[in-house]
Design an enzyme around this catalytic site. Structure first.
Site, short mmCIF file in Angstrom:
data_model
loop_
_atom_site.label_atom_id
_atom_site.label_comp_id
_atom_site.label_asym_id
_atom_site.label_seq_id
_atom_site.Cartn_x
_atom_site.Cartn_y
_atom_site.Cartn_z
N TYR A 127 0.70 -1.08 -0.01
CA TYR A 127 0.04 0.02 -0.01
C TYR A 127 0.92 1.32 -0.08
CZ TYR A 127 -3.52 3.42 1.42
OH TYR A 127 -4.62 4.26 1.46
N LYS A 174 1.76 3.91 -3.17
CA LYS A 174 1.59 5.44 -2.79
C LYS A 174 2.75 6.15 -2.92
CE LYS A 174 -2.95 5.27 -1.50
NZ LYS A 174 -4.11 6.06 -2.26
#
Length: 279
Positions: free
Chosen positions: A183, A187
């Site tokens: 994650y 990002k």
């Protein structure tokens, strides 16, 4: 009767222990909190002037992810402040609103799998806001990467090619292209790749856990919000933030003149700017 007293005693002790734990955790978070924001002080006394000056520039913007929690709040704030002459919502479906439609609001329906075919939807905007995002739990690994990286990056590329000067991206606390966590890595990667596109201004917002009751059910996030909501009630923390503060900060930051082309607003910066911005 003795049983009831025993239960009251047990519950009382449990509540006391829970309170102590929350306080200790809050103190710990506060110790590891983001550095105190220096740049984003209260701007309440200057907001009206900044808004009026910006309004006179007759700028337009687009929002990606207006159906999501942050995007919805962002749209509400933009409409409330009325600083853009035109707001375009770019998404996979037309959104309906309870309130009377704003005459300056336009909706463009696109297929994110074929964004190249919808380049015209990204042309002619001065500023872009991106609140697109999903989770691995909801979309699977491939789906998460496709939405949070591929869709976001392609949209930024089309916006840049279409003449967009500013791009405001909702990212995440801890975003790092070298992270071992998927994650945070995704990002961080999309942050770096959008920065390389060379927008005149690129603002990255890295909020912590978003404190909001989602319309959709995400049990893990629900538990996290309840936990950090309890912690934030004791003291502010770099780990969480009300979602309305994120949206307000994104709008308020748009009114300011940045010191550099790329700026990263950590959770405390967002909280400070979101709190200081009045309407």
């Amino acid at each position: 009767m003795s049983v009831m007293k025993l239960l009251d005693s047990i519950l009382g002790n449990a509540t006391g222990i829970f309170t102590v734990v929350i306080v200790l955790i809050a103190v710990l978070f506060n110790y590891f909190d983001d550095p105190d924001p220096v740049k984003y002080n209260s701007m309440a006394e200057d907001t009206k002037t900044l808004e009026e000056n910006f309004r006179q520039q007759n700028k337009s913007c687009f929002i990606l992810g207006a159906s999501g929690e942050t995007g919805r709040r962002l749209l509400q704030d933009l409409l409330g402040r009325n600083i853009f002459s035109k707001i375009t919502l770019i998404g996979r479906r037309t959104l309906t609103f309870e309130d009377k439609a704003n005459e300056n609001l336009v909706q463009e329906v696109v297929d994110f799998e074929k964004l190249e075919d919808y380049a015209a939807s990204f042309q002619g905007h001065d500023i872009g806001y991106c609140c697109l995002g999903t989770t691995k739990a909801k979309a699977g690994t491939e789906g998460f990467i496709r939405v949070d990286h591929d869709y976001v990056l392609k949209s930024a590329e089309l916006a840049k090619a279409g003449g967009c000067a500013q791009f405001h991206l909702e990212s995440s606390r801890g975003a790092d292209k070298n992270s071992n966590f998927l994650y945070l890595k995704v990002k961080g990667q999309v942050e770096a790749e959008i920065e390389a596109l060379g927008f005149d201004r690129f603002a990255i917002y890295r909020p912590g856990v978003l404190l909001v009751d989602r319309q959709e059910n995400r049990p893990t996030e629900w538990l996290a919000r309840k936990f950090f909501g309890a912690v934030s009630a004791v003291c502010s923390t770099a780990m969480s933030i009300p979602i309305q503060a994120v949206a307000k900060a994104m709008v308020s930051n748009t009114l300011l003149q940045p010191e550099q082309k790329t700026e990263i607003l950590e959770n405390k910066d967002i909280a400070s700017l979101g709190k200081g911005a009045g309407q």
